[in-house]
Every structure is written in C-alpha cells, then in structure tokens.
Design a protein around this motif. Sequence first.
Motif, short mmCIF file in Angstrom:
data_model
loop_
_atom_site.label_atom_id
_atom_site.label_comp_id
_atom_site.label_asym_id
_atom_site.label_seq_id
_atom_site.Cartn_x
_atom_site.Cartn_y
_atom_site.Cartn_z
N ALA A 137 91.78 6.59 -1.58
CA ALA A 137 91.33 5.39 -0.97
C ALA A 137 91.78 4.22 -1.72
O ALA A 137 91.89 2.99 -1.14
N LEU A 138 92.29 4.39 -3.06
CA LEU A 138 92.46 3.09 -4.08
C LEU A 138 93.91 2.67 -3.65
O LEU A 138 94.81 3.72 -3.27
N PRO A 139 94.15 1.30 -3.60
CA PRO A 139 95.25 0.71 -3.30
C PRO A 139 96.31 0.95 -4.43
O PRO A 139 96.13 0.42 -5.55
N LEU A 140 97.15 1.85 -4.54
CA LEU A 140 97.86 2.28 -5.80
C LEU A 140 98.89 1.23 -6.47
O LEU A 140 98.81 1.14 -7.57
N LEU A 141 99.43 0.45 -5.61
CA LEU A 141 100.41 -0.49 -6.00
C LEU A 141 99.68 -1.36 -6.89
O LEU A 141 99.98 -2.12 -8.32
N PRO A 142 98.69 -2.14 -6.52
CA PRO A 142 97.69 -3.09 -7.32
C PRO A 142 97.23 -2.49 -8.40
O PRO A 142 97.24 -3.35 -9.54
N LEU A 143 96.63 -1.15 -8.48
CA LEU A 143 96.16 -0.58 -9.34
C LEU A 143 97.04 -0.33 -10.62
O LEU A 143 97.02 -0.51 -11.70
N LEU A 144 98.23 0.00 -10.20
CA LEU A 144 99.45 0.18 -11.21
C LEU A 144 99.82 -1.06 -11.81
O LEU A 144 100.18 -1.00 -13.12
N LEU A 145 99.71 -2.24 -11.06
CA LEU A 145 100.08 -3.55 -11.74
C LEU A 145 99.08 -3.73 -12.51
O LEU A 145 99.39 -4.54 -13.57
N VAL A 146 97.78 -3.86 -12.21
CA VAL A 146 96.72 -4.10 -13.21
C VAL A 146 96.82 -3.37 -14.47
O VAL A 146 96.29 -3.89 -15.61
N ILE A 147 96.81 -1.88 -14.25
CA ILE A 147 96.75 -1.16 -15.44
C ILE A 147 98.07 -1.67 -16.46
O ILE A 147 97.81 -1.53 -17.82
N ILE A 148 99.29 -1.70 -15.88
CA ILE A 148 100.47 -2.08 -16.70
C ILE A 148 100.02 -3.47 -17.33
O ILE A 148 100.44 -3.55 -18.80
N MET A 149 99.64 -4.47 -16.70
CA MET A 149 99.35 -5.53 -17.34
C MET A 149 98.48 -5.50 -18.43
O MET A 149 98.54 -6.38 -19.33
N LEU A 150 97.29 -4.90 -18.46
CA LEU A 150 96.19 -4.67 -19.23
C LEU A 150 96.79 -3.94 -20.71
O LEU A 150 96.26 -4.40 -21.75
#
Length: 306
Positions: A137-150
């Motif tokens: 159910a998680l939006p994968l692309l925004p999640l990927l972007l957030v993890i990589i930015m952090l």
Amino acid sequence: MTETNILVEAEPTQPIQSQWRDVWLQFRSHPGAMIGMGFFLTVSLLVTVGPWVWTLDPAAPDILSRNQGPSWAHPMGTDQLGRDTFAAMLQGGRVSLLVGVTAMFLALVLGTLVGVLAGYFKRLDGFLMRLTDLFLALPLLPLLLVIIMLWRDTLRAWLGPEMGVFLLIVFVIGITSWMQTARIVRGDVLALKEQEFIMAARSIGTTPRRMINRHILPNVVSPIMVSATLGIANAIITESALSFLGLGFPSDYPTWGKLLNDAVNFVQIHPERVLWPGAAISLTVLSVNYIGDGLRDALDPRIRGR
C-alpha cells in the motif's frame, strides 16, 4: 537360456531423461525466451568484457570532440563534453545490471523467507501478510526518493560516493520489491502442506526446519526462478528512473538512466543520444521478461510436454 531372460533381453532400453532436461527442452521451444536469453547474455558479455577491450575512459572530457556523431573513433558519438558515449554505455550497463541482479537477490531472499514462514506457520501468517499488504500500500516512488535523500550523503561520506550510493539503491529497491514473491511463495506453500508426502513426513516427526529445507523449498523453486527474472527487470527500471531524476550515482559516474537524462537537453540536435540508453533499457527489460515467460512455461508441469 530361459524364456524370462529372452524377454528381458528383447526389451528396448529407453534413455532416461532428467526433469531439468525436460525443462530445457520446453524452454528451448519458446522462441521469445531463446531470443531474450541470447540478447541478455550478449549485453552481459559486452558490459563485462567491453571496458577491457574498449579502453577509452568514459569520464575523460575532450572539448575538441564534443557533440560528434557516430564515427569509427566514437561508434555512438560523444556528449557535450567530448566523452565517448560507447564507453559510457558499457560502464553504465555494468552498473545497471549489477544493481538489478543484486537487488533481485535481496528481494528474493526476503520474499522467500516471508512467504515460507507465512505459509508453513499458521500463527505467523496473519502478521506477515498484513505486513506485506502494508508494503504494497505504500507509494513506492515517493518512499524511494525520501530514503535516498535522507541517507545518500551519509553513506557517501562513510563508504565513498560510488559504493555508498550503490548499496543504498540496492537496499532500497530490495526492501520494496519482495512482496509479490512473498505472496506467490506463500500460496504454493499452503498448497504443498496438504500433499500426502508432507503429511507423511510430518507423521514421522520431521522437524519444521528439516521439512522446509528438504521438502518445501525444493518444490517452490519454479515460482522463485520466475520471480527472479521479473525482479531483475523491475530493479533495472527503478535504478534508471532514480538516475534519470538525478538521485542515483554521482554526475560523473555513467549509468543508463543518467545518460538518458543528459541526452534530453540535446534531443532536437542529436536524437541518437537519447536512442542509445533508451533502447538499452527497453530491450534489456524486454529480454528479461521473455526469459521469465519461457521459464514459467518450462517449469509448469501442466504445460511441459505439450
């Protein structure tokens, strides 16, 4: 010589074919799978051996040779800094394939572990499947972007600019791609639990660990192998998308997605610069998908032999 011996000697000997030979024969009868495997092996050989043969540095600029078209010196032309596009394609393909295979392996291990545990142990089924539904159910692309930015700058400082980003991308893609494998493996394990040989093994006191290693895992190899091929394609697309958005490897480190991003600004002047990385990504993913289709047909006993 007795009549029994005569009958035994008269019987023709039939060659014994192994199951994997039958699988290979069925796989070989799939034209798309054979073409896909040939293309994928060719690309893998090129990106592995190519940099040793084509020794031009993909990061070395040559201002006097910038924005050139295909020639004998530069088969795919040069970019805006005079860097050889063919050398960059070889280096970028090595990175993309390595990310795809490594991330697929991580996703496969996680998915198989969750699927086997959920299917075999009823008390873990509810929790693990709800966890799987949560990840789906998680939006994968925004999640990927957030993890990589952090975490990108931290891992770059700790492990270096290339290795840090590589491990981060592999980890992020791996932990967001295991859910489909888990659901497929769980379904097969639930069906296997009702088979007679599993019930017989359980009746003689076989431990759960031995049951899983000796009886469950060998019988779920088919969906795992098919899921592995699809996982490679998904990882290549995801890595290319991240590099295209500028969140992948450093700007001076070529990948297919980064080359595609660099070529967008020159698409009207040099459209072939967009064609090379775009075609490489599309054809590689398509070949992997055809390999998966062939494996699915070859490993399915209901289809094999028709």
